[in-house]
Scaffold this motif. Structure first.
Motif, PDB file in Angstrom:
ATOM      1  N   ILE A 212       0.852  -1.185   0.000  1.00  0.00           N
ATOM      2  CA  ILE A 212       0.000   0.000   0.000  1.00  0.00           C
ATOM      3  C   ILE A 212       0.893   1.242   0.000  1.00  0.00           C
ATOM      4  O   ILE A 212       1.755   1.388   0.873  1.00  0.00           O
ATOM      5  N   ALA A 213       0.691   2.111  -0.983  1.00  0.00           N
ATOM      6  CA  ALA A 213       1.480   3.345  -1.071  1.00  0.00           C
ATOM      7  C   ALA A 213       0.547   4.541  -0.978  1.00  0.00           C
ATOM      8  O   ALA A 213      -0.356   4.689  -1.806  1.00  0.00           O
ATOM      9  N   PRO A 214       0.708   5.408   0.039  1.00  0.00           N
ATOM     10  CA  PRO A 214      -0.155   6.591   0.160  1.00  0.00           C
ATOM     11  C   PRO A 214       0.392   7.783  -0.627  1.00  0.00           C
ATOM     12  O   PRO A 214       1.600   7.980  -0.715  1.00  0.00           O
ATOM     13  N   TYR A 215      -0.519   8.550  -1.213  1.00  0.00           N
ATOM     14  CA  TYR A 215      -0.171   9.769  -1.934  1.00  0.00           C
ATOM     15  C   TYR A 215      -1.068  10.896  -1.416  1.00  0.00           C
ATOM     16  O   TYR A 215      -2.292  10.794  -1.498  1.00  0.00           O
ATOM     17  N   ALA A 216      -0.469  11.950  -0.903  1.00  0.00           N
ATOM     18  CA  ALA A 216      -1.238  13.068  -0.374  1.00  0.00           C
ATOM     19  C   ALA A 216      -1.570  14.054  -1.483  1.00  0.00           C
ATOM     20  O   ALA A 216      -0.698  14.452  -2.253  1.00  0.00           O
ATOM     21  N   LYS A 217      -2.821  14.426  -1.587  1.00  0.00           N
ATOM     22  CA  LYS A 217      -3.298  15.449  -2.508  1.00  0.00           C
ATOM     23  C   LYS A 217      -3.944  16.558  -1.670  1.00  0.00           C
ATOM     24  O   LYS A 217      -4.124  16.397  -0.468  1.00  0.00           O
ATOM     25  N   THR A 218      -4.276  17.680  -2.301  1.00  0.00           N
ATOM     26  CA  THR A 218      -4.949  18.757  -1.582  1.00  0.00           C
ATOM     27  C   THR A 218      -6.319  18.286  -1.099  1.00  0.00           C
ATOM     28  O   THR A 218      -7.210  18.021  -1.899  1.00  0.00           O
ATOM     29  N   GLY A 219      -6.467  18.133   0.217  1.00  0.00           N
ATOM     30  CA  GLY A 219      -7.741  17.717   0.788  1.00  0.00           C
ATOM     31  C   GLY A 219      -8.097  16.263   0.558  1.00  0.00           C
ATOM     32  O   GLY A 219      -9.213  15.844   0.887  1.00  0.00           O
ATOM     33  N   GLU A 220      -7.186  15.491   0.002  1.00  0.00           N
ATOM     34  CA  GLU A 220      -7.448  14.085  -0.291  1.00  0.00           C
ATOM     35  C   GLU A 220      -6.226  13.241   0.027  1.00  0.00           C
ATOM     36  O   GLU A 220      -5.109  13.753   0.116  1.00  0.00           O
ATOM     37  N   VAL A 221      -6.437  11.940   0.163  1.00  0.00           N
ATOM     38  CA  VAL A 221      -5.343  10.977   0.255  1.00  0.00           C
ATOM     39  C   VAL A 221      -5.692   9.819  -0.663  1.00  0.00           C
ATOM     40  O   VAL A 221      -6.800   9.279  -0.609  1.00  0.00           O
ATOM     41  N   HIS A 222      -4.749   9.450  -1.523  1.00  0.00           N
ATOM     42  CA  HIS A 222      -4.946   8.321  -2.415  1.00  0.00           C
ATOM     43  C   HIS A 222      -4.058   7.163  -1.953  1.00  0.00           C
ATOM     44  O   HIS A 222      -2.882   7.370  -1.631  1.00  0.00           O
TER      45      HIS A 222
END
Length: 419
Positions: A212-222
């Motif tokens: 599992i790899a998390p990616y932070a976006k503006t107001g979101e997390v993928h």
């Protein structure tokens, strides 16, 4: 397999252009299951480029270069890469014919455009290299193989690089992988990055395959779940229990499990599914929320109207915000956001309205109401929810965050009204 990315161009180092190619190629390598340890930018200098490519080839299995394949004297990527790989340059008749055809077609619309002698240098390729036809320009891509090492050269313009990579390079690299790589995206809104990481810390600590790899976006997390297996079916079986566990932990905060679905698309789909119509009443965001909505194909099925009520007068005239509210509480207040949302529904007859008011800065803030203070109200079938936010960053960043959190609140309120 280990891949390394090298983006070429002095303009990148000077900050004249944003290096979007590196971000794109990194994401594509992750999808392929390639490990990327290094990502380098180098200018149009022969000695430094030679050293950069040599180092990359020594420590990585695959080196992907972008840029420097044009017809001018400073486009030296191909020459340097051929030198590193020990290949001489020879003319490729197929590429020469394509260059001639490209200019013949171009001259029909633009007679003033003539082919020049330096254009033919793009038909010179390292001996034995695989040529990747460029459907959007004259510079072909190249794949140079020598032993267990592979160097891939791509043009710099993103509108040439991306289609070339997706149609030709991606399948090539997929075949080189000993195992099938399958990924599943999980997109989360309404929960911060640190909280998401805390909630899956045990899964990450114990992961091996899938990962599992998390990616932070503006107001979101993928979250990208990636599995390796001998077949697609086996890989999907490995992903399934992890996906199920993430759905149990994050519930309604997961707005999509499709790679390309955006938050605004999920909101439009939800409105359409519930047969609801939407109005946006914006102040500090200046229509940015409406723009995100109408970017979605088919938004006309659900989107009724958008108001940009920047002044108090406009808030009173179009959204029926009370004069006493503005005088007593101010334009940036919970009360005003509530009345904006309620008034937008009433004025347009919409089922849902989102009202946004805040201080985007850099000026206008006070000790009581600092820059970054934003109130977002959402009215769904007469039920109104207002939330107070404190965003950080410059004016653009604050407005961007306000739009994302408005979409999140809108989605939450619709789901809550039907729960």
């Amino acid at each position: 397999m280990v891949a390394e990315l090298v983006t070429v161009g002095t303009e990148i180092l000077l900050g004249n252009i944003v290096n979007t190619n590196a971000a794109y190629l990194s994401e594509m390598c992750a999808k392929l299951g390639l490990t990327v340890y290094y990502e380098t930018s180098v200018g149009d200098n022969p000695e430094r480029m030679l050293q950069t490519i040599q180092t990359a080839v020594e420590r990585s299995d695959i080196v992907i270069l972008s840029g420097g394949l044009g017809p001018t004297k400073d486009d030296i990527t191909k020459d340097i890469a051929a030198r590193v790989m020990g290949k001489e340059l020879v003319e490729d008749p197929h590429t020469r014919d394509r260059i001639q055809q490209y200019f013949d077609n171009l001259s029909i619309k633009r007679p003033e455009v003539k082919i020049t002698e330096n254009n033919w240098c793009q038909a010179m390729i390292p001996k034995g290299a695989v040529v990747l036809d460029n459907e959007n320009g004259t510079a072909p891509g190249l794949i140079i193989e020598e032993g267990e090492k592979t160097v891939i050269l791509l043009p710099g313009p993103p509108n040439e690089l991306k289609p070339m990579f997706e149609r030709q390079v991606y399948p090539y690299l997929q075949e080189k992988q000993p195992e099938v790589i399958v990924s599943q995206m999980v997109k989360i809104c309404g929960i911060g990055e640190s909280m998401v990481e805390t909630m899956i810390e045990d899964l990450i600590d114990g992961q091996s395959n899938p990962t599992i790899a998390p990616y932070a976006k503006t107001g979101e997390v993928h979250l990208r779940i990636t599995a390796k297996a001998k077949s697609n079916g086996e890989a999907k079986k490995l992903i399934k229990p992890v996906l199920r566990e993430l759905k149990l932990r994050f519930g309604k905060n997961i707005y999509a499990t499709e790679e390309k679905k955006s938050l605004e698309e999920a909101v439009v789909d939800l409105l359409r599914d519930k047969n609801m119509t939407l109005t946006c009443a914006e102040s500090c965001t200046g229509g940015a929320l409406s723009a995100r909505i109408v970017n979605v194909s088919g938004a006309s099925d659900v989107f009724k109207q958008g108001f940009v009520t920047y002044s108090n007068k406009a808030k009173r005239k179009y959204l029926m915000v009370k004069k006493s509210t503005l005088k007593m509480y101010g334009a940036v207040s919970e009360k005003t956001a509530k009345e904006m949302a309620k008034g937008g529904c009433f004025t347009t007859g919409s089922d849902v309205c989102v009202g946004i008011t805040g201080i985007a800065g850099p000026g206008g803030g006070t000790s009581d109401k600092p820059v970054g203070l934003v109130y977002i109200g959402c009215c769904v079938d007469g039920h109104i929810t207002v939330r107070e936010y404190h965003f950080n960053g410059n004016r653009s960043k604050i407005r961007e965050q306000a739009v994302v959190y408005a979409l999140t609140l809108l989605r939450d309120c619709i789901l809550q009204s039907y729960s």
